[in-house]
Design a protein around this motif. Structure first.
Motif, short mmCIF file in Angstrom:
data_model
loop_
_atom_site.label_atom_id
_atom_site.label_comp_id
_atom_site.label_asym_id
_atom_site.label_seq_id
_atom_site.Cartn_x
_atom_site.Cartn_y
_atom_site.Cartn_z
N SER A 197 15.50 -0.76 43.01
CA SER A 197 16.69 -0.49 43.82
C SER A 197 17.28 0.89 43.52
O SER A 197 18.02 1.44 44.34
CB SER A 197 17.76 -1.56 43.58
OG SER A 197 18.13 -1.60 42.22
N LYS A 198 16.94 1.46 42.36
CA LYS A 198 17.44 2.79 42.00
C LYS A 198 16.37 3.51 41.18
O LYS A 198 15.76 2.90 40.31
CB LYS A 198 18.73 2.67 41.18
CG LYS A 198 19.30 4.01 40.70
CD LYS A 198 20.58 3.82 39.92
CE LYS A 198 21.14 5.16 39.44
NZ LYS A 198 22.38 4.98 38.65
N ILE A 199 16.15 4.78 41.47
CA ILE A 199 15.18 5.57 40.74
C ILE A 199 15.79 6.94 40.43
O ILE A 199 16.40 7.55 41.31
CB ILE A 199 13.85 5.69 41.52
CG1 ILE A 199 12.84 6.55 40.75
CG2 ILE A 199 14.06 6.21 42.92
CD1 ILE A 199 11.44 6.49 41.34
N THR A 200 15.63 7.40 39.20
CA THR A 200 16.21 8.67 38.77
C THR A 200 15.17 9.46 37.99
O THR A 200 14.48 8.91 37.13
CB THR A 200 17.43 8.43 37.85
OG1 THR A 200 18.38 7.60 38.53
CG2 THR A 200 18.09 9.74 37.47
N VAL A 201 15.05 10.74 38.29
CA VAL A 201 14.21 11.63 37.49
C VAL A 201 15.07 12.17 36.35
O VAL A 201 16.10 12.78 36.58
CB VAL A 201 13.67 12.79 38.35
CG1 VAL A 201 12.87 13.77 37.48
CG2 VAL A 201 12.79 12.25 39.46
N LEU A 202 14.63 11.94 35.12
CA LEU A 202 15.48 12.23 33.97
C LEU A 202 15.53 13.70 33.60
O LEU A 202 16.53 14.18 33.09
CB LEU A 202 15.03 11.40 32.78
CG LEU A 202 15.15 9.88 32.97
CD1 LEU A 202 14.71 9.15 31.73
CD2 LEU A 202 16.59 9.50 33.32
N LYS A 203 14.45 14.43 33.85
CA LYS A 203 14.43 15.82 33.43
C LYS A 203 14.98 16.76 34.49
O LYS A 203 15.00 17.97 34.31
CB LYS A 203 13.01 16.24 33.05
CG LYS A 203 12.02 16.23 34.20
CD LYS A 203 10.63 16.63 33.72
CE LYS A 203 9.61 16.62 34.87
NZ LYS A 203 8.26 16.98 34.39
N GLU A 204 15.40 16.18 35.63
CA GLU A 204 15.97 16.98 36.70
C GLU A 204 17.28 16.32 37.15
O GLU A 204 17.64 15.25 36.70
CB GLU A 204 15.00 17.07 37.89
CG GLU A 204 13.66 17.68 37.52
CD GLU A 204 12.66 17.59 38.65
OE1 GLU A 204 13.03 17.03 39.70
OE2 GLU A 204 11.53 18.03 38.47
N SER A 205 17.96 16.94 38.05
CA SER A 205 19.23 16.40 38.56
C SER A 205 19.02 15.62 39.83
O SER A 205 19.96 15.30 40.54
CB SER A 205 20.23 17.54 38.83
OG SER A 205 19.67 18.43 39.79
N ALA A 206 17.72 15.31 40.12
CA ALA A 206 17.42 14.57 41.36
C ALA A 206 17.53 13.09 41.14
O ALA A 206 17.12 12.57 40.12
CB ALA A 206 16.01 14.93 41.85
#
Length: 210
Positions: A197-206
């Motif tokens: 339901s949620k996905i985040t790229v940790l090394k970027e602000s995306a």
């Protein structure tokens, strides 16, 4: 807190629908498998495999009981004939009475994309992306967790690269499918995956959210 303990967490609340069955033994500690039925908002149910130490069996994991389980979603390779098959199970760290105030199926993973994402659309034009995430575990081991991403999150995930460090939130689901064997017989099997339901790229602000 040890990040190895927090990069893979799951909480499930549901009904035990099988008797504990002995699975294996590690350093004198016996482990058992049970099945837990967890209801979705739609009323459908996911029946999920639970691996539990004999020390946690207690009174709560009797068939028919409603329980809450906290632990990790883990993978292991099982040799079947001359092939290796990726198996998935919920490793229970804590078993407690059913807590109706908790989200009944909550999964959080932090890991690395280890296979090129596969983006596609269904015959009904629903967007889907398949991810395989490697999650570090203690003793230099890793769990390989299949995830499925939907909608605009799927478009976002489809543009990610192998090796990217990501965090996902979702739920674990079971899915039956038909498989044709070498002798042309067709069998029904069950796959397990994280519906994201949620996905985040940790090394970027995306980031992308539903």
């Amino acid at each position: 807190m040890n990040t190895i303990m927090t990069n893979n967490t799951i909480t499930l609340s549901g009904k035990v629908v099988s008797q504990p069955v002995f699975s294996h033994e590690v350093f004198g500690e016996k482990f058992y498998e049970v099945s837990l039925s967890v209801k979705r908002l739609s009323g459908m149910e996911d029946v999920l495999p639970i691996s539990v130490s004999e020390h946690l069996l207690g009174e709560y994991l009797a068939e028919g009981n409603d329980v809450t389980i906290k632990g990790q979603f883990r993978s292991y390779n099982k040799i079947i004939g001359d092939r290796s098959k990726l198996m998935l199970t919920v490793f229970a760290r804590d078993v407690m009475p059913f807590d109706e105030d908790l989200n009944p199926n909550m999964m959080e993973l932090t890991g690395y994309i280890c296979k090129q994402p596969i983006y596609r659309t269904t015959p009904f034009n629903r967007e889907i992306c398949d991810l395989l995430i490697a999650v570090n575990r203690q003793y230099n081991k890793s769990d390989y967790i299949p995830c499925i991403v939907w909608g605009r999150n799927a478009r976002f995930a489809g543009n990610l690269s192998v090796g990217e460090h990501i965090s996902v939130v979702g739920r674990v689901q079971s899915r039956n499918y038909q498989k044709r064997l070498d002798d042309d017989t067709v069998v029904t099997r069950t796959a397990y995956e994280v519906s994201v339901s949620k996905i985040t790229v940790l090394k970027e602000s995306a980031a992308a959210d539903n």
